[in-house]
Design a protein around this motif. Sequence first.
Motif, PDB file in Angstrom:
ATOM      1  N   ASP A 110      -7.023   5.159 -10.145  1.00 46.71           N
ATOM      2  CA  ASP A 110      -6.237   5.471  -8.955  1.00 46.71           C
ATOM      3  C   ASP A 110      -7.029   5.061  -7.722  1.00 46.71           C
ATOM      4  O   ASP A 110      -8.199   5.410  -7.579  1.00 46.71           O
ATOM      5  CB  ASP A 110      -5.923   6.974  -8.893  1.00 46.71           C
ATOM      6  CG  ASP A 110      -5.095   7.331  -7.672  1.00 46.71           C
ATOM      7  OD1 ASP A 110      -3.881   7.067  -7.682  1.00 46.71           O
ATOM      8  OD2 ASP A 110      -5.673   7.861  -6.705  1.00 46.71           O
ATOM      9  N   ASP A 111      -6.383   4.292  -6.851  1.00 50.01           N
ATOM     10  CA  ASP A 111      -7.012   3.865  -5.602  1.00 50.01           C
ATOM     11  C   ASP A 111      -8.333   3.140  -5.847  1.00 50.01           C
ATOM     12  O   ASP A 111      -9.307   3.303  -5.119  1.00 50.01           O
ATOM     13  CB  ASP A 111      -7.223   5.063  -4.685  1.00 50.01           C
ATOM     14  CG  ASP A 111      -7.413   4.638  -3.233  1.00 50.01           C
ATOM     15  OD1 ASP A 111      -6.970   3.531  -2.881  1.00 50.01           O
ATOM     16  OD2 ASP A 111      -8.003   5.406  -2.452  1.00 50.01           O
ATOM     17  N   ARG A 134       0.829  -1.207   0.000  1.00 49.22           N
ATOM     18  CA  ARG A 134       0.000   0.000   0.000  1.00 49.22           C
ATOM     19  C   ARG A 134       0.862   1.255   0.000  1.00 49.22           C
ATOM     20  O   ARG A 134       0.479   2.277  -0.569  1.00 49.22           O
ATOM     21  CB  ARG A 134      -0.958  -0.021   1.196  1.00 49.22           C
ATOM     22  CG  ARG A 134      -2.098  -1.010   1.046  1.00 49.22           C
ATOM     23  CD  ARG A 134      -3.199  -0.752   2.064  1.00 49.22           C
ATOM     24  NE  ARG A 134      -2.763  -1.041   3.414  1.00 49.22           N
ATOM     25  CZ  ARG A 134      -2.882  -2.221   4.003  1.00 49.22           C
ATOM     26  NH1 ARG A 134      -3.414  -3.234   3.333  1.00 49.22           N
ATOM     27  NH2 ARG A 134      -2.478  -2.409   5.248  1.00 49.22           N
ATOM     28  N   ARG A 147       1.215   7.312  -6.199  1.00 50.03           N
ATOM     29  CA  ARG A 147       0.126   8.284  -6.313  1.00 50.03           C
ATOM     30  C   ARG A 147       0.585   9.680  -5.902  1.00 50.03           C
ATOM     31  O   ARG A 147      -0.090  10.659  -6.170  1.00 50.03           O
ATOM     32  CB  ARG A 147      -1.033   7.821  -5.426  1.00 50.03           C
ATOM     33  CG  ARG A 147      -2.351   8.512  -5.667  1.00 50.03           C
ATOM     34  CD  ARG A 147      -3.480   7.799  -4.941  1.00 50.03           C
ATOM     35  NE  ARG A 147      -3.264   7.729  -3.519  1.00 50.03           N
ATOM     36  CZ  ARG A 147      -3.266   6.612  -2.812  1.00 50.03           C
ATOM     37  NH1 ARG A 147      -3.438   5.443  -3.393  1.00 50.03           N
ATOM     38  NH2 ARG A 147      -3.082   6.628  -1.501  1.00 50.03           N
ATOM     39  N   SER A 204      -4.348   0.928  -7.384  1.00 54.25           N
ATOM     40  CA  SER A 204      -4.458   0.172  -6.143  1.00 54.25           C
ATOM     41  C   SER A 204      -5.105  -1.163  -6.405  1.00 54.25           C
ATOM     42  O   SER A 204      -5.995  -1.312  -7.231  1.00 54.25           O
ATOM     43  CB  SER A 204      -5.301   0.958  -5.135  1.00 54.25           C
ATOM     44  OG  SER A 204      -5.617   0.156  -4.023  1.00 54.25           O
ATOM     45  N   THR A 252       1.953   1.937  -3.516  1.00 54.09           N
ATOM     46  CA  THR A 252       0.853   2.577  -4.236  1.00 54.09           C
ATOM     47  C   THR A 252       0.755   4.051  -3.859  1.00 54.09           C
ATOM     48  O   THR A 252       0.584   4.924  -4.718  1.00 54.09           O
ATOM     49  CB  THR A 252      -0.475   1.864  -3.919  1.00 54.09           C
ATOM     50  OG1 THR A 252      -0.407   0.528  -4.394  1.00 54.09           O
ATOM     51  CG2 THR A 252      -1.652   2.569  -4.582  1.00 54.09           C
TER      52      THR A 252
END
Length: 427
Positions: free
Chosen positions: A359-360, A58, A65, A177, A61
Amino acid sequence: MRQVADESTVLLRGQVTLGLVPGAAAAAHEFDLPAIPAGFHEEHPQAEIALTEDASERMLTAMNRGDLDLAVIGLADEEPPPGVSVQVLVDDSPVAAVARTTTPSPPPDRTSIPLAELRDRPLISLPRGTGISSLAPSRAAGGPVGSQVAQSARTELACVRGELRTTVGAMTTRSTSADRPTSVPLTEAPLRQARNSAALWIATGRSRGHEVIRRRGFVAVDGGERAGLRILIQESDLDPGELAELSELARRAAGPVNAEDPFSSTDLGHLGMRSWQMPVMLRLPGPVGEPALDVFRVRRPEDLQAAEQIVIEGFELDGFTPYRPGELFPAALIEQPGVEVYVASHDGVPAGACVSVVDDGIGSHYWVGTSSAFRSRGVGRAVMLGSLAHLADLPLTLTASKLGRPLYESLGYTVAAPSTWWGPPLP
């Protein structure tokens, strides 16, 4: 790690965000972790330092980001992930603690065990997303190790000690993600759109070599005289310091200033800017129809330039005229994780284009444009359908123009909230 942090201060304009893998403090005998941010703050008292703890996957990621600048992570692979600059802090071997009552019990004088022998044993391991949790499946011959995971430990001091490598990495790209929400309430759509739009402009700014400024309440990308300053409001409650900094950036901008506020909560009228509203829309996961035209993902430079010219024409981006290939869409843009560009062709001629960003776990679309020679021929619908095909299982947001809203509603989007946009006054 100190060297990486020092180098980063030039770019971060007074703010460094550091992520730590759970249990990093257990490696204090290898490196003095608390002393590093303390020393950095002493040398740079005006810089803000934010600390967070999370799993390695995470944090990678988050770094991609742009939410983290540095991270102490665990890596099980020999090579770091693409786009990561790594400095090894600790290089250690994993240790398996086996009870003597285990059946079959290992010989008492044995000091090592092949991973394959652990395949059928229940294991206590670090949580999913940490470096060592990916070690067993990737190394064992004949199948994954520990298919029965009895428990997830929170620190390295459980039954498996030590991730293979504790590293600090600095990243300049962003990624999608693995966590994919299946549903997003309408009330959450503005926040999701804010984050996704920031991801697009961070990737765009970096691929163009522009300055990217990140704060809690806003992201700003300064593209100079031609591209201008883009401001992305990220929270509904900017504090006075953030508003003052944002205002000063706008006053000093060499080019046009444009701002997006999906929360419609920040008044920029004191900057002499005009405002208008467009709806944030949300589409939940669902099937997507087939486009009536040929739609393809852009991979070649000539196709990227075709998309670029369609967008410049369709959105009347006068600041990008005369045309300079690669100025709006640099080649590096389509190399950014989560960013894809699509073109719809009509009888073999590029007719429409758009950009999608994941994204995410949330997808969104930008720059949906049609060449003037092909308007009213279903090109916009085709390029949307073609680019939606790989996003059908994700929640999607976008900000719709007045002309685009009927198309998006026909594709399953629902209005969630008004978004306020700010731009230069009309001539």
